[in-house]
Scaffold this motif. Structure first.
Motif, short mmCIF file in Angstrom:
data_model
loop_
_atom_site.label_atom_id
_atom_site.label_comp_id
_atom_site.label_asym_id
_atom_site.label_seq_id
_atom_site.Cartn_x
_atom_site.Cartn_y
_atom_site.Cartn_z
N SER A 24 0.84 -1.19 0.00
CA SER A 24 0.00 0.00 0.00
C SER A 24 0.87 1.24 0.00
O SER A 24 0.66 2.19 -0.75
N ALA A 25 1.88 1.23 0.86
CA ALA A 25 2.74 2.40 1.00
C ALA A 25 3.55 2.64 -0.27
O ALA A 25 3.63 3.76 -0.78
N GLY A 27 4.32 2.90 -3.95
CA GLY A 27 3.49 3.05 -5.15
C GLY A 27 3.99 4.20 -6.00
O GLY A 27 5.18 4.53 -5.98
N GLY A 29 3.68 7.09 -5.43
CA GLY A 29 4.24 8.08 -4.51
C GLY A 29 5.75 7.96 -4.39
O GLY A 29 6.45 8.97 -4.28
N ILE A 103 -8.80 9.86 -3.85
CA ILE A 103 -7.42 9.59 -4.30
C ILE A 103 -7.44 8.46 -5.32
O ILE A 103 -6.77 8.52 -6.36
N TYR A 107 -5.56 8.77 -8.91
CA TYR A 107 -4.37 7.90 -8.86
C TYR A 107 -4.47 6.84 -9.96
O TYR A 107 -3.49 6.51 -10.62
N PHE A 228 1.77 10.94 2.26
CA PHE A 228 1.23 10.30 1.05
C PHE A 228 1.93 8.97 0.81
O PHE A 228 1.31 7.94 0.56
N SER A 229 3.26 9.00 0.92
CA SER A 229 4.03 7.81 0.61
C SER A 229 3.77 6.67 1.60
O SER A 229 3.78 5.51 1.22
N MET A 234 -5.65 8.79 6.26
CA MET A 234 -7.03 8.55 5.79
C MET A 234 -7.57 7.21 6.28
O MET A 234 -8.64 6.77 5.84
N THR A 236 -6.16 4.12 6.00
CA THR A 236 -5.74 2.88 5.32
C THR A 236 -5.10 1.93 6.33
O THR A 236 -5.38 0.74 6.35
N SER A 322 -1.12 -0.31 -4.32
CA SER A 322 -1.62 0.87 -3.60
C SER A 322 -3.10 1.11 -3.86
O SER A 322 -3.85 1.43 -2.93
N SER A 325 -5.31 -0.96 -1.72
CA SER A 325 -5.55 -0.48 -0.35
C SER A 325 -6.49 0.72 -0.34
O SER A 325 -7.28 0.89 0.58
N LEU A 326 -6.40 1.55 -1.38
CA LEU A 326 -7.31 2.71 -1.44
C LEU A 326 -8.75 2.24 -1.58
O LEU A 326 -9.66 2.81 -0.98
N LEU A 393 -4.92 14.48 3.68
CA LEU A 393 -4.11 13.54 4.47
C LEU A 393 -3.45 14.24 5.65
O LEU A 393 -3.39 13.69 6.76
N1 PFF Z 1 1.22 5.40 -0.54
C1 PFF Z 1 0.79 5.33 -1.90
C2 PFF Z 1 1.97 5.74 -2.78
O1 PFF Z 1 3.01 6.13 -2.26
O2 PFF Z 1 1.84 5.65 -4.00
C3 PFF Z 1 -0.42 6.17 -2.19
C4 PFF Z 1 -1.50 6.04 -1.16
C5 PFF Z 1 -2.09 4.81 -0.93
C6 PFF Z 1 -1.84 7.14 -0.40
C7 PFF Z 1 -3.02 4.67 0.07
C8 PFF Z 1 -2.79 7.03 0.60
C9 PFF Z 1 -3.35 5.78 0.83
F1 PFF Z 1 -4.22 5.66 1.77
#
Ligand code: PFF
Length: 456
Positions: A24-25, A27, A29, A103, A107, A228-229, A234, A236, A322, A325-326, A393
């Motif tokens: 999830s983290a 991506g 980002g 998002i 995204y 974000f990264s 939010m 998740t 990612s 997870s969103l 966020l």
């Molecule tokens: N963390 C993901 C990225 O770095 O691409 C984007 C993301 C996923 C942001 C899930 C927020 C979230 F809840």
């Protein structure tokens, strides 16, 4: 194997959870956003503050989100209702669910481009292309409404199919396959990049801090990028935390997720900056950096066709873990709170994200009334990215810190982390950071933005 006794589902193993949360983290980002924001904010000094924020704001907020999720076994709205019934706090969960769908919508548009570029790369579209041609190619590609929409539908469709599979057989199984593939491809491309002639200058830009570049706006960007990264702010990690078994150490799991996410960001920078400087290109190239610069670079490398295709496959894979997870956040909300069946929740939430994604998909192209938001002067996609991916966020993270510090209480988090004899190293430091440092630092950055009116 599903370890939970209830119908919600659970991670089948510890490594399964860590890979899913890291998925999830990690991506767009890390691989698309981190290098271009680093380029725009002056390089190594920005990277240094990004690391500091990951450690002293990201990690404490992640531990908090995971603890809220595991304690309540609920989605963000249900979790805040359970811990602070008859109060305004569940609204924070609603903000999270809405931010998740929002998002996901834009995204997936960018993720669709990466899928399109992967298919183009396989088809050999990038042969003999100089920088200007690559730019034209990109502009043409993203401004064709039909292409953008088709890739948006395809990418959201794939995301929906995985999430339909549920927690351990869907999300976890895919994360276990996709994450190692990602790491492998990234390392191969980085090795290629750092051995290019002229790579040294790029390494210096990326790794040798120039402290004259530090500014308050740089700090705000570093915080936004860190949240974000790490997929924080939010809910998740509240949702993913709700599927973790009680015997797992939440603080250590959070540490691993932050470590993996940061490692992938570092490697992405190592992949991009040396190649960028070796080709004599501008590090302040902006969001198009990856799409415009890399195809030209790969074309000038022996075996560039394979590296090019590999890179865009990697980016698509990273984006998919990612978007999964969103989508899981609103789906868990509908399943828990509205008692919808999972297939219905997945179908309707995917459809909603698709409808909301249409303006973003069209905003790069000929549909001019969507291309610029009046007064702000941004395309719809950039506008959504800043509003949801940055402000929403950051607001979420601020209130999660306040909730844990002053409403639910740090003692309850410590109790949750130390269940079944688990150790919570640095629990006092964590309490201090979440009660004082995180809220004050985030508020200070908000104040700065308000005072300077530097909103977008
Ligand atoms: N963390 C993901 C990225 O770095 O691409 C984007 C993301 C996923 C942001 C899930 C927020 C979230 F809840």
């Amino acid at each position: 194997m599903d370890l939970s006794s209830n119908h919600r589902g659970a991670w089948g193993s510890r490594i399964g959870f860590i890979l899913a949360a890291a998925g999830s983290a990690i991506g767009l980002g890390n691989i698309w956003r981190f290098p271009y924001v680093t380029g725009e904010n002056g390089g190594a000094a920005f990277v240094l503050f990004y690391f500091i924020f990951v450690l002293i704001i990201g990690l404490p907020v992640m531990i908090s989100e995971l603890a809220i999720g595991r304690h309540t076994q609920k989605n963000p709205v249900g979790a805040f209702s359970a811990l602070a019934n008859r109060s305004w706090w569940p609204l924070l969960g609603i903000l999270g669910v809405a931010t998740g769908v929002g998002i996901l919508s834009y995204y997936s548009v960018i993720a669709g481009w990466t899928l399109g570029y992967f298919i183009k790369a396989i088809g050999g579209s990038f042969t003999d292309m100089n920088g200007e041609q690559a730019m034209q190619h990109f502009t043409q590609f993203v401004s064709d409404p039909k292409t953008s929409l088709i890739y948006l539908v395809v990418f959201l469709g794939i995301t929906g199919m995985v999430v339909m599979g549920g927690v351990s057989s869907g999300i976890e199984r895919w994360a276990k396959i996709l994450m190692p593939v990602l790491l492998f491809l990234l390392i191969v491309l980085t090795l290629r990049s750092v051995t290019l002639q002229g790579a040294k200058e790029g390494l210096a830009f990326y790794l040798k801090p120039d402290f004259s570049k530090i500014s308050l706006s740089m700090l705000a960007n570093a915080l936004g990028q860190a949240l974000f990264s790490l997929s924080l702010g939010m809910g998740t990690m509240i949702t993913y935390g709700s599927y973790i078994a009680k015997r797992e150490n939440l603080a250590i799991s959070a540490g691993y997720v932050c470590l993996f996410d940061t490692l992938i960001a570092i490697i992405s920078g190592l992949m991009i900056f040396p190649a960028l400087f070796a080709m004599g290109l501008d590090p302040e190239g902006g969001p198009g950096l990856v799409f415009v610069v890399l195809p030209t670079i790969f074309e000038q490398m022996p075996g560039g066709f394979i590296f090019g295709a590999g890179f865009f496959l990697l980016l698509t894979v990273a984006a998919l873990t990612s978007t999964i997870s969103l989508l899981e956040v609103p789906v868990a909300y509908m399943v828990d709170e509205k008692k919808w069946r999972r297939p219905k929740a997945v179908l309707l939430m995917t459809l909603l994200a698709l409808i909301l994604g249409v303006p973003s998909a069209l905003s790069q192209g000929a549909v001019s009334w969507l291309s610029n938001i009046p007064l702000i002067g941004l395309g719809f996609l950039d506008f959504a990215n800043i509003l949801l991916g940055n402000y929403s966020l950051t607001t979420g993270a601020l209130f999660i810190a306040i909730f844990v510090g002053y409403k639910w209480g740090v003692k309850n988090v410590i109790k949750e982390v130390t269940l079944e004899n688990n150790q919570f190293y640095f629990a006092n430091l964590w309490s201090f950071l979440i009660r004082f440092f995180c809220p004050i630092a985030i508020l200070a950055i908000f104040m700065y933005i308000l005072i300077t009116r530097n909103y977008f």
